[in-house]
Design a protein around this motif. Structure first.
Motif, PDB file in Angstrom:
ATOM      1  N   UNK A  55      25.414  36.480  46.019  1.00 39.06           N
ATOM      2  CA  UNK A  55      26.128  35.990  44.836  1.00 39.06           C
ATOM      3  C   UNK A  55      27.613  36.343  44.884  1.00 39.06           C
ATOM      4  N   UNK A  56      27.950  37.502  45.420  1.00 35.82           N
ATOM      5  CA  UNK A  56      29.354  37.922  45.505  1.00 35.82           C
ATOM      6  C   UNK A  56      30.136  37.024  46.473  1.00 35.82           C
ATOM      7  N   UNK A  57      29.519  36.671  47.584  1.00 38.40           N
ATOM      8  CA  UNK A  57      30.177  35.786  48.549  1.00 38.40           C
ATOM      9  C   UNK A  57      30.399  34.404  47.933  1.00 38.40           C
ATOM     10  N   UNK A  58      29.406  33.900  47.217  1.00 33.18           N
ATOM     11  CA  UNK A  58      29.541  32.596  46.565  1.00 33.18           C
ATOM     12  C   UNK A  58      30.630  32.637  45.502  1.00 33.18           C
ATOM     13  N   UNK A  59      30.686  33.724  44.758  1.00 39.10           N
ATOM     14  CA  UNK A  59      31.718  33.867  43.727  1.00 39.10           C
ATOM     15  C   UNK A  59      33.105  33.890  44.364  1.00 39.10           C
ATOM     16  N   UNK A  60      33.243  34.580  45.491  1.00 39.33           N
ATOM     17  CA  UNK A  60      34.523  34.618  46.193  1.00 39.33           C
ATOM     18  C   UNK A  60      34.935  33.225  46.657  1.00 39.33           C
ATOM     19  N   UNK A  61      34.009  32.488  47.246  1.00 36.88           N
ATOM     20  CA  UNK A  61      34.324  31.144  47.726  1.00 36.88           C
ATOM     21  C   UNK A  61      34.685  30.214  46.572  1.00 36.88           C
TER      22      UNK A  61
END
Length: 119
Positions: free
Chosen positions: A74-80
């Motif tokens: 979820x953190x990677x998706x939020x960053x993208x």
């Protein structure tokens, strides 16, 4: 993979498509989530038939959809999503009298059914 589709309403023309693609591609490929810059495929869709709520005019939207193979945190998706949103926020036209809505969506693609070939 990944695929980025940016859709916008035609009342936002002229939209700085080339400038946005250059900036958003640079931002996304700087992420450790994008392993090879040549894998990123970005494009635009402009829509001339749309409705936003019930008001017949004075509204516009930009919606970006980033499709990625499943498995990211979820953190990677939020960053993208944040990277795409920041570029669009900075470059989207804001014509006088138009309320512009901006949205970014991250979509997981099923790894088992995705096929990619380099010809």
């Amino acid at each position: 993979m990944p695929h980025l589709v940016i859709e916008y309403t035609d009342n936002l023309r002229p939209f700085p498509e080339a400038q946005v693609l250059e900036a958003v591609n640079a931002s996304l490929t700087a992420s450790p989530e994008i392993l090879a810059e040549s894998d990123l495929k970005s494009r635009y869709i402009t829509t001339d038939r749309f409705a936003i709520g019930t008001q017949p005019e004075g509204r516009a939207f930009v919606h970006a959809q980033l499709r990625l193979l499943s498995g990211r945190s979820p953190e990677a998706k939020q960053d993208l999503a944040g990277r795409v949103g920041a570029v669009l926020r900075a470059h989207t036209p804001k014509p006088e009298g138009l309320a512009v809505q901006l949205s970014v969506e991250i979509v997981d693609m099923d790894r088992g059914s995705y096929v990619k070939e380099k010809l």
